[in-house]
Scaffold this active site. Sequence first.
Site, PDB file in Angstrom:
ATOM      1  CB  ALA A   1     -15.229  -2.746  15.384  1.00  0.00           C
TER       2      ALA A   1
ATOM      3  CG  ASN B   1     -10.379  -8.374  12.111  1.00  0.00           C
ATOM      4  OD1 ASN B   1     -10.468  -9.070  11.123  1.00  0.00           O
ATOM      5  ND2 ASN B   1      -9.816  -7.179  12.065  1.00  0.00           N
TER       6      ASN B   1
ATOM      7  NE  ARG C   1     -11.439  -2.748  16.226  1.00  0.00           N
ATOM      8  CZ  ARG C   1     -10.488  -3.439  15.596  1.00  0.00           C
ATOM      9  NH1 ARG C   1      -9.824  -4.372  16.208  1.00  0.00           N
ATOM     10  NH2 ARG C   1     -10.220  -3.195  14.337  1.00  0.00           N
TER      11      ARG C   1
ATOM     12  CB  VAL D   1     -20.461   0.621  -1.528  1.00  0.00           C
ATOM     13  CG1 VAL D   1     -21.515  -0.269  -0.920  1.00  0.00           C
ATOM     14  CG2 VAL D   1     -19.602   1.258  -0.453  1.00  0.00           C
TER      15      VAL D   1
ATOM     16  CG  ASP E   1     -12.026   0.824   7.312  1.00  0.00           C
ATOM     17  OD1 ASP E   1     -12.441   1.197   6.191  1.00  0.00           O
ATOM     18  OD2 ASP E   1     -11.257  -0.144   7.458  1.00  0.00           O
ATOM     19  CG  ASN E   2     -12.657   3.999   3.278  1.00  0.00           C
ATOM     20  OD1 ASN E   2     -13.076   4.672   2.351  1.00  0.00           O
ATOM     21  ND2 ASN E   2     -13.013   2.726   3.454  1.00  0.00           N
TER      22      ASN E   2
ATOM     23  CB  CYS F   1      13.409  19.502   2.578  1.00  0.00           C
ATOM     24  SG  CYS F   1      12.401  20.683   3.471  1.00  0.00           S
TER      25      CYS F   1
END
Length: 1008
Positions: A433, A467, A470, A509, A533-534, A589
């Site tokens: 985007a 995708n 946008r 990359v 995006d990360n 837990c």
Amino acid sequence: MSSSNLPSAMDVDEAAIDEGLYSRQLYVLGHEAMKRMAASNVLIVGLKGLGCEIAKNVILAGVKSVTVYDPEPVQVQDLSTQFFLREEDIGKPRAQAATPRLAELNTYVPVRYLEGKPGQEITVEQVVVLTGASLQTQLEINDWTHKNGVNFIAADTRGLFGYAFNDFGPKFTCVDPTGEQPLTGMIVSIDKDSEGVVTCLDETRHGLQDGDFVTFSEVQGMEELNGCEPRKVTVKGPYTFSIGDTSNLSEYKAGGIFTQVKMPKIIEFKSLRESLQSPEYFVTDFAKFDRPTTLHAGFQALWEFKQQNQRLPRPRNDEDAAKVVELAKKIEADADEKVLTELSYQATGDVSPIVAVIGGFVAQEVLKACSAKFHPMVQYLYFDSLESLPNAKPTEAECQPIGSRYDAQIAVFGKTFQEKIQNHRQFLVGSGAIGCEMLKNWSMMGLASGPNGVIHVTDLDTIEKSNLNRQFLFRAKDLGKFKSEVAAAAVADMNPDLKGKIQAKQEPVGPDTENVYTDEFFAAIDGVTNALDNVKARQYMDQRCVFYLKPLLESGTLGTKGNTQVVIPHLTESYSSSQDPPEKETPSCTVKNFPNAIQHTIEWARQEFDNLFVKPAQAVNAYLAEPNYLENNLKYSGQQKEQIEQIVDYLVRKKPLTFEECIVWARLQFEERFNNAIRQLLYSLPKDAKTSTGQPFWSGPKRAPDPLTFDSNDPTHLQFIIAAANLHAFNYGLRGETDPNVFKKIADSVVVPEFTPRSGVKIQVNENEPVQNDGSNADTGDLQDLVKQLPSPSSLVGYRLNPVEFEKDDDTNHHIDFITAASNCRALNYKINPADRHTTKQIAGKIIPAIATTTSLVVGLVCLELYKVIDGKNKLEDYKNGFVNLALPFFGFSEPIAAKKNKFGKFEWTLWDRFEFKNDPTLKEIIDWFKKEHGLDITMVSQGVSMLWSSFIGKKKSEERLPLKFSKLVETVSKKPIPPHVKHLIVEVMAMDEEGEDVELPFIVVWL
């Protein structure tokens, strides 16, 4: 709720929303808002760059229809910002030329262009947007819309300046002013008195503010509060709030959950006529607090000038500027002359990044007008980025039109700077985007279109349906193709000067591709723009830019929120200098035994997906493929018996040969998870269990569950069987089935073995206790018997199971169906409100909400900083980091943080500095150099994960390593050859000064 701007139920065409296309945007706006949008018609008048940008974003978002009106002929300078016009369109009516390209964006939104003459009646639309209109036109149309209940927006861009005005009528209802999730929390007590103080569980703050409204559920005792009319909150502290008089209600006993209720807000808008005299400003930059007043007068002066002279002020012409200043001073005596002069100088200019900022913003305002979701801007926005002008201001002669597509940008920056833009070399990392918007702006600016220019763009992804909502360079015909290639071709079509100038790559990359993105590659670029995006890839690119001393432009979006960051060598801190706090994780837990919110059951279901359809199949394949798998892998595992048992089950004992057997298996899995496991838990911890202090165990966040009895007529139960059986069948390559009757018939005929709870089963009650584990004390004899049941891998050569690869966006693969059904069955166990498939998909798939408007605006802000990078600005105050939230709306800008200065002795350094050693020196030469030049004793040397030398490794090793050439040393210690593409090594050292104090040093580069 009856109110002027909300369509009645009759208006809304209940056509289903295409969740595949609108998935990411639905997580921003929600189904209700999108249904209202689907009933809204929008008219956009003026289709130069700004009108086109607004139209693009509104069409992608999915309204009922968009009509565009602009009968003026296309001129060459329109191509500076109007990305849906081409050179062959010059001379055609603007709207007619652009409509076919706009219509391709979204098959659900019909796009029409109005022919006809100026001055004709408007057919009733929900929203009318005017771009680039004269004040006279704005007033005439707004008088009509204000009277007739039509939402009105006017907007304009002039060079580096932008303007927008909203009038949504005298009584506009906004149903959700912030778009944030309603707050919710657990209650431990409610006072029965005139204040009614509610105390929450002390694990999390309630987060409410004075004036919020709440309602309640699951309250015991004071049951009148359950599902009550929303009550107004007064905050008493982080864990307490008052809800007013509760003295006439029953006594509170226990439990309860509060949930915030979003209350509609009525907003009063004034007409344009009234607002001109008494404007209300939305401030976009608090460092320019008095700017709106100046620009309010300045824009009126421009319109007045145009009316008097039948033209706009000429670029950088002082005579015209003096007249504009004089006209503005009549309206506002204190207006800033310098700013007014620039506004006049740039009046004929039009630059793509400003169009993107104002176009993204206005498009979101259109969606607010249609959907009543998020708070509209009240009422004037003025924006500028004068800081983007080059330090060497262009002359009047430099800014004259030359008959090129860049004339509207040349009018602002001049010819010399235009050449600089055209010879710039950028590396765009990511083509999703943000990447698509970036390339569109760059193609309009003419970036890299000159003889020395180049754009590298990389993205390893291919195009998926979600995708298209946008990532506007992609069309349905491109599904499955590489993003970087399609995007590069699309923008070269927008601006043919870029043909052959964009190099599309698919290599991501990272450390593995440093043979692609080499020293030579970085030497041949001027800067990097991230469109990732990360966080991991962002940090990696940040390290590369620090190493190669390249400017980095960083940005990101989350729904209506967006941010931009500029990283400039030797000036600012880098992206990795500051980090967000880690996300809060749910204790295991809680997920395993004590869920109290739907997120917990979804997380559990996502784990079950792996435990049933991924890990067992992988274990079987590993057993069949890896020699000595059992000896090597299981001897250190505490769960040997379980793991071998699983392989025996999946490969021998419970291996299905028909689809019917998969249904039987699924029915038994249902019993195991939603009945037997719950009965075992209640046997170990009965409903009347007490804690060591005598309190009821099942209270507060611990909800006592109930076992489910399978009922094939319950759609949630049946959905679990259908999805689980199909996924199990996929593991074995069996053909699936979806006819519910087949499943009902077989599931109902399964004989379920009797279950008896076992005593002595230890339940993990909190995080600090050891995890329960049944298999560690297995008898070796049992294990041998199990292993005997396994066929030898050689008897099954080539046989493999198919582990399921989780894919959230394919609605036919049963993945999200399984997680939704499993999560909701468990929610039924624990009396938690279930979640629909759409919500489950977001949480299980960790989907980031996204909408085109935010992306467009954020990328505009990035490109305004790119002008500064190209100019080589070197003062901190020249640059801006930005943060926006279109829902509120809010803009915030700040100077980037300066790179932190470190010091030892007289030597000052920042993260941008390093020590460099040429020609592959020996380790001894490096250590001696530090002693001689800086009086420092090196105590440790490391490279990557290898410790190469330290002062305590022993005399023999030390004597062996010190005389080695550095490359030889690294190869010796790491036992791996250095790859041929590696020309340098990055080395970390620890050092001490003469007093024996530790000294922090910059990194070292050893050139081989």
